[in-house]
Design an enzyme around this catalytic site. Sequence first.
Site, PDB file in Angstrom:
ATOM      1  N   GLU A 302      -4.149  -0.257   0.812  1.00 32.91           N
ATOM      2  CA  GLU A 302      -4.302  -1.604   1.361  1.00 32.91           C
ATOM      3  C   GLU A 302      -4.017  -1.620   2.871  1.00 32.91           C
ATOM      4  OE1 GLU A 302      -3.104  -4.540  -1.579  1.00 32.91           O
ATOM      5  OE2 GLU A 302      -2.474  -5.880   0.034  1.00 32.91           O
ATOM      6  N   HIS A 331      -3.038  19.165 -17.024  1.00 34.29           N
ATOM      7  CA  HIS A 331      -3.942  19.365 -18.157  1.00 34.29           C
ATOM      8  C   HIS A 331      -5.062  18.341 -18.155  1.00 34.29           C
ATOM      9  CE1 HIS A 331      -1.325  22.432 -19.991  1.00 34.29           C
ATOM     10  NE2 HIS A 331      -0.400  21.782 -19.290  1.00 34.29           N
ATOM     11  N   LYS A 445      -9.222 -13.087  -3.631  1.00 32.17           N
ATOM     12  CA  LYS A 445      -8.380 -14.227  -4.016  1.00 32.17           C
ATOM     13  C   LYS A 445      -9.173 -15.523  -3.862  1.00 32.17           C
ATOM     14  CE  LYS A 445      -3.612 -12.719  -2.851  1.00 32.17           C
ATOM     15  NZ  LYS A 445      -2.381 -13.064  -2.170  1.00 32.17           N
TER      16      LYS A 445
HETATM   17  O1  PA5 Z   1       0.834  -6.267   0.027  1.00 33.80           O
HETATM   18  C1  PA5 Z   1       0.393  -7.401  -0.007  1.00 33.80           C
HETATM   19  O2  PA5 Z   1       0.463  -8.177   0.951  1.00 33.80           O
HETATM   20  C2  PA5 Z   1      -0.256  -7.938  -1.283  1.00 33.80           C
HETATM   21  O3  PA5 Z   1      -0.345  -6.954  -2.256  1.00 33.80           O
HETATM   22  C3  PA5 Z   1       0.551  -9.114  -1.825  1.00 33.80           C
HETATM   23  O4  PA5 Z   1       1.853  -8.684  -2.081  1.00 33.80           O
HETATM   24  C4  PA5 Z   1      -0.068  -9.666  -3.116  1.00 33.80           C
HETATM   25  O5  PA5 Z   1      -1.415 -10.011  -2.891  1.00 33.80           O
HETATM   26  C5  PA5 Z   1       0.705 -10.879  -3.622  1.00 33.80           C
HETATM   27  O6  PA5 Z   1       0.743 -11.883  -2.627  1.00 33.80           O
HETATM   28  P1  PA5 Z   1       1.841 -13.018  -2.683  1.00 33.80           P
HETATM   29  O7  PA5 Z   1       3.163 -12.400  -2.425  1.00 33.80           O
HETATM   30  O8  PA5 Z   1       1.473 -13.994  -1.606  1.00 33.80           O
HETATM   31  O9  PA5 Z   1       1.764 -13.634  -4.037  1.00 33.80           O
END
Ligand code: PA5
Length: 475
Positions: A302, A331, A445
């Site tokens: 990410e 394996h 989202k």
């Molecule tokens: O790393 C990130 O920013 C995302 O993975 C968020 O943690 C995830 O989308 C959840 O978002 P939120 O904390 O606003 O619910």
Amino acid sequence: MKLSEERRKELKITVDYTNMTDKYLGAKGYSEKALNAHARRAKAAHAYIHANRGRDDLFLGWTELPYNQTEIVEDILTTAKLIRKKFDAFVVLGIGGSALGPSMAFNALCHLHYNDLPKSKRKGPKFYVEDNVDPVRMKELLDVIDVTNTCFNVISKSGATSETMSQYLVIADLLKKAGVNIRENVIFTTDAKRGNLVKISKELGGVKSYVLGDGVGGRFSELSPVGLLPAAVVGIDIKALLKGAAAMDKRCKSSDFHKNPALLCAVLQYAAMADGKNIGVMMPYSDNLRAVADWYAQLWAESLGKNVTLDGKPCNVGQTPVKALGVTDQHSQIQLYTEGPFDKVVTFLAVDRYKETSPIPRGCESIPDVAFLGGHTMEQLIQAEMFATAYALTKAGRLNYTIRLPEVNEYTLGQLLFLFEMQTAYAGAMLNVDPFNQPGVEAGKKATFALLGKPGYELQRHDLENAAPDPDYIV
Ligand code: PA5
């Protein structure tokens, strides 16, 4: 965990990049000169990250978490104690950065069958991290917990994530129907001022809440209350975790990648990426470190998977993280890693001293194929298998390096996760992308909001309806 200077030294994690070098890998490896070619870029990345440490506007607030939470840690420890007294189960409702960290620490530092242990042998309530909206999973969680005896930690920075908020609605409704005051059984971890959980807390008359600071993004939040509260509830020594992170931070002061483990890993991965190694395998040889690979996968994917540089130029960068577990995946996947395309770099996570050695008794003496195992330990076996796998990969000219933990405990895990966070921040700067945003996640989202009728997303909904599967292409 009180640690003497000697013990700290003993618990220092190391990075061994022998099997990345041309000395051991021949032409497929990197010479010192080839790695040094990235030194200037690495120094610039290091200078940028360290000059801006702690800056919320640049999402670098997480760099200070090992140092600036003294009061919050005490508060968390008090709350955790109350939770342990009052509740039979503790459930994290969150997703992505709000869930992977708590899962990782639980997996690493608690008994591998924690929830199956009798209460007297557990340090806290049963523990669950619910990071999906699979309807079966939701229903079946409710089959094994009693909501009235459960503490729900709703973790969401935005309070607007459909997955987490739908789970909250289910739980709030059940608590209400059971005649429980919702605020007695929930704790929020969220943004200080913004976000829906702040509003909900007000409506409920003030829910116990922890703050996820402005400069701490989800995937960099494990050392904030996001990770610390769940960890403390199951008896993890959160002060030692923070101390481990601080110890790694100290080693990250150097801008010389030969002296800074996180910068070294960033350089190794950068060199591999520049060389077309678009897949990064994370392979812990420890069931306790299995979820580290899950957590790292999000952090790396990410943060680095981006289509625009910091100066606004189009790009498509990043490296696909793959999770593997030693020895299990020897394996299943190792055949591909040894003989398939030259598109991978493997990171092994090795452990010197496991919590248990598990001796293998002598037996089957008349069958030499089996008898040779007797008298060894499972610890020796898993370590031999890791060494043998790294050796075989190296012989096949495959890039691999090893991060070695003397033991798995709070102090070493703190070092490891801070190393990965710094490595990711450095790599982002070296690739000239913003490692702290996630526009690709936000797009999904928003499309979900539109599909489920959230006000303000009507136009996108129309678009999505036209994107329905085309029957001409369904066989
Ligand atoms: O790393 C990130 O920013 C995302 O993975 C968020 O943690 C995830 O989308 C959840 O978002 P939120 O904390 O606003 O619910």
